[in-house]
Design an enzyme around this catalytic site. Structure first.
Site, PDB file in Angstrom:
ATOM      1  N   ASP A  95       0.858  -1.172   0.000  1.00  0.00           N
ATOM      2  CA  ASP A  95       0.000   0.000   0.000  1.00  0.00           C
ATOM      3  C   ASP A  95       0.899   1.228   0.000  1.00  0.00           C
ATOM      4  OD1 ASP A  95      -2.061   1.801   0.255  1.00  0.00           O
ATOM      5  OD2 ASP A  95      -2.327   1.463   2.413  1.00  0.00           O
ATOM      6  N   ASP A  97       0.601   5.316  -0.013  1.00  0.00           N
ATOM      7  CA  ASP A  97      -0.412   6.332   0.219  1.00  0.00           C
ATOM      8  C   ASP A  97       0.231   7.713   0.255  1.00  0.00           C
ATOM      9  OD1 ASP A  97      -2.585   7.874   1.316  1.00  0.00           O
ATOM     10  OD2 ASP A  97      -3.448   5.935   1.915  1.00  0.00           O
ATOM     11  N   ASP A 281       3.549   1.077   3.140  1.00  0.00           N
ATOM     12  CA  ASP A 281       3.045   0.969   4.504  1.00  0.00           C
ATOM     13  C   ASP A 281       3.388  -0.442   5.004  1.00  0.00           C
ATOM     14  OD1 ASP A 281       1.605   0.503   6.783  1.00  0.00           O
ATOM     15  OD2 ASP A 281      -0.215   1.490   6.078  1.00  0.00           O
TER      16      ASP A 281
END
Ligand code: SF4
Ligand SMILES: [Zn+2]
Ligand SMILES: [Zn+2]
Lengths: 373, 341
Positions: A95, A97, A281
């Protein structure tokens, strides 16, 4: 969220799932996955197993979820409680972001909404109107956010293919539906790895926990010959490019590094980690029981689709991930930041009644910056 | 199972099927208890355990890879197999653990030597196969290194606490980790110990054999010596508990960790003599050096400076901290467990 806002979002989401079911990517080994969903204004329903597309379609039409999730793991019994599922293996997921990238642009498009009186301000501590501290952060990511996230995806892909023997076509990149990207890796040697192993793998990818010795630096009597060079593979090669810059500077910089000493070298490593490591992440990657947003489903934080990126370089989420209808709706908008969807500019709106296409209305309502009027 | 030659069984006796081996050689266990010529082997087996219990590696009759004489090879294997019988008859788990650990160390040395052997390809292949068959680590030779898949590497390396074992501090290329023979073998140390001890634990316990009573009784009383070895860790903070665990497992604790444990226990009023045995299982243990260092820390020698336990802050930077909620609000492990008023 108010009743009529929810009704409007549900109607729009239902229409999407009816018309665009083809965009949903039901993962392979469907019946071994755990599914879960959330409805507007309610909690998570997990531990669902689904046989095929048809069942999934039925679930979507019956429940009109705000968000749909599917496990990256495969289980013998996906519908049983966690410790009885019998974990088999899990795709490697990442992930990325924009909100984790410490970008300069963030302050230009982040606002704070008071949950008590709905006042919108740029003050992050308390409401400027009623002083309440119950405030929610809202961000409308900009092009820079998307580009910076793409850059992290490129770094990640490079490490995966060059160092970790992952094939380029086994890396699938999706726009997350909000502020970043989700990356899936299939058919890798890491499929069976547990959480602790994946955690060390994330450190590798993020360039975390490095010791100077790995790059030839020692506490006592460092030897020039053990410093990295450009031709080397993996991190030593990347280190060379970042720290020496060019071949002609290598020798001079090695002398400097040696003179500056061990702890200064450690500091250099920490400094370059931000630039050369990929900012994933770690919690997502090391979680082997996660349910992750289903590819092709809508993200209730934006009303945009988690969509597959065929050509990441050209990908523009504000054109390619917006699939909701064009019908005009009246909304009361309090959205002080301008945004662009499907090549059309909207806002800024300051507590005003406006008529906008459904996709833009959904976007603002999802961000809690507008209500149906 | 691997087909092994005589000298290979001597190096890696835990790979042999004990019952089968004895049968092949035409012996029964009872003979060892009664036959005066064979009895010396029981003594040798006892000796092998005694050495292991002492935290040392049994020094075999093998010279390099070769036996000093033809008869030495079976004696090597017999003494190992008999040691297991004695251990099973004594039923002392502490001794079994210590024995397995010492045997693992011993096998480790041979594995490393065999891996690095450039003149004898078959020796290298055997070592590679042992590592693959027993621990599912696929080892291949590439130039001067041994390479193993990253995923295999991670499964083992996560048990190490030193930063140099983190994947980021390894040479990685094409999904493979590059290791020296020493590192390759070091990677499976823990599993080798576990393999040997589970093999012993799962072995059948024979009924008492006449002639074995005396050494078995000696083992039982020997094991009593070690029951005081484990310091009760009930009240200790997680960082200390963790480090003691590593030491007891015979894994390598970095110097910063040893410093922490030693200064902590000294501050808790333990004596140098009480603490020293804790370091016995360490791979590089040297009794004299350990005592010297401990005395130095305690301030009873040399400078007379008394060293105190490092702060939590310091330990965090050394990756030695494993904080739990009970650690809240303390700045030094010594404060752990003391209620604030
Ligand atoms: S906080 Fe202090 S006592 Fe607790 S684990 Fe860390 S170092 Fe040990
Ligand atoms: Zn307010
Ligand atoms: Zn931005």
């Amino acid at each position: 969220m108010q009743e009529n806002d929810i009704k409007f979002l549900e109607d729009s989401f239902k229409k999407y799932y009816f018309e665009h079911f083809d965009l949903i990517r039901v993962p392979n080994r469907t019946s071994e996955r755990e599914f879960g969903f959330q409805k507007f204004n309610s909690g998570m329903t997990r531990h669902i197993s689904i046989k095929d597309d048809k069942e999934l379609h039925l679930l979507l039409m019956k429940n009109i979820p705000s968000d749909v999730y599917c496990s990256n793991a495969c289980y013998s019994f996906p519908n049983l409680p966690m410790n009885e599922k019998d974990w088999k293996d899990a795709d490697l997921i990442f992930d990325i972001d924009a909100k984790d990238l410490n970008l300069e642009c963030r302050k230009n498009h982040t606002i704070y909404k008071c949950n008590e009186c709905s006042e919108i301000s740029t003050n992050s501590n308390n409401c400027s109107k009623c002083n309440s501290i119950k405030i929610e952060k809202k961000s409308l990511p900009c092009k820079n956010c998307i580009d910076a996230s793409k850059n992290e995806v490129y770094k990640l892909s490079k490490i995966l293919t060059e160092d970790l023997d992952v094939q380029q076509n086994d890396i699938h990149v999706y726009f997350s539906g909000n502020e970043g990207f989700h990356v899936y890796v299939y058919n890798s040697q890491f499929q069976q790895l547990g959480s602790r192993e994946r955690s060390d793998l994330t450190d590798y990818i993020m360039f975390n926990g490095v010791i100077p010795e790995t790059f030839g630096m020692k506490k006592f009597k460092p030897n020039r010959l053990s410093f990295p060079d450009f031709e080397e593979k993996g991190w030593r090669g990347r280190f060379s490019k970042e720290v020496y810059g060019s071949k002609s500077k290598r020798s001079k910089i090695i002398s400097e590094l040696i003179t500056n000493g061990y702890s200064s070298f450690q500091k250099t490593l920490e400094d370059i980690s931000d630039k050369i490591g990929s900012k994933i992440d770690p919690n997502v990657t090391m979680d082997i029981h996660r349910i992750f947003r289903l590819p092709g489903s809508l993200n209730s934080k934006s009303g945009l689709t988690k969509i597959f990126c065929n050509d990441l370089a050209k990908f523009d989420p504000y054109i390619e991930a917006s699939f909701l209808g064009e019908n005009s709706v009246h909304v009361m908008a309090n959205c002080p930041i301008e945004f662009k969807l499907k090549n059309r500019k909207f806002g800024p709106y300051f507590n005003e009644k406006v008529s906008v296409p459904t996709y833009a209305a959904v976007y603002m309502i999802c961000k809690k910056l507008a209500t149906i009027s | 199972m691997l087909a092994l030659g005589q000298d290979e069984i001597a190096k890696y006796p835990f790979l042999a099927d004990a019952g089968q081996y004895l049968k092949d050689k035409g012996f029964t266990l009872e003979q060892f208890g009664t036959d005066p010529d064979l009895k010396s082997l029981v003594e040798k087996a006892f000796n092998r355990i005694e050495v292991a219990a002492d935290g040392k590696i049994y020094h075999s009759d093998l010279i390099g890879d070769q036996a000093s004489n033809q008869a030495a090879l079976p004696r090597e294997v017999f003494s190992f197999l008999l040691a297991i019988v004695l251990l099973k008859l004594s039923g002392m788990t502490t001794l079994i653990k210590r024995f397995a650990l010492a045997e693992a160390r011993r096998a480790e040395k041979y594995l490393e030597k065999d891996l690095a052997n450039i003149s004898d390809e078959s020796k290298k292949q055997l070592a590679i196969r042992i590592i693959d068959d027993l621990f599912s680590v696929q080892v291949k030779k590439q130039d001067d290194y041994f390479v193993i898949p990253v995923s295999d590497y991670l499964k083992h390396s996560i048990n190490f606490h030193e930063r140099e074992w983190k994947l980021i501090n390894r040479h990685v290329e094409n999904g493979l980790v590059f290791l020296t023979p020493h590192e390759t073998v070091r990677l499976i140390r823990k599993e080798l110990g576990t393999y040997i001890s589970s093999k012993i634990i799962n072995a059948k316990t024979p009924p008492m054999i006449s002639g074995f009573e005396e050494p078995v009784n000696k083992l039982i009383s020997m094991s009593k010596k070690f029951t005081t070895f484990t310091i009760t860790t009930g009240e200790y903070p997680p960082c200390i508990k963790h480090a003691i665990e590593i030491l007891e497992k015979g894994e390598n604790l970095p110097h910063s960790g040893r410093f922490m444990v030693a200064t902590f226990l000294l501050s808790k009023g333990q004596s140098v003599e009480e603490i020293a045995p804790l370091f016995k299982n360490a791979p590089d243990y040297n009794e004299r050096v350990t005592l010297y260092q401990l005395n130095h820390l305690a301030g009873t020698s040399g400078s007379g400076t008394h060293y105190s336990c490092p702060s939590c802050e310091k330990l965090k930077t050394q990756n030695l901290c494993f904080a739990i909620p009970e650690c809240d609000n303390i700045i030094n492990p010594l404060q752990f467990g003391k209620k604030r008023i």
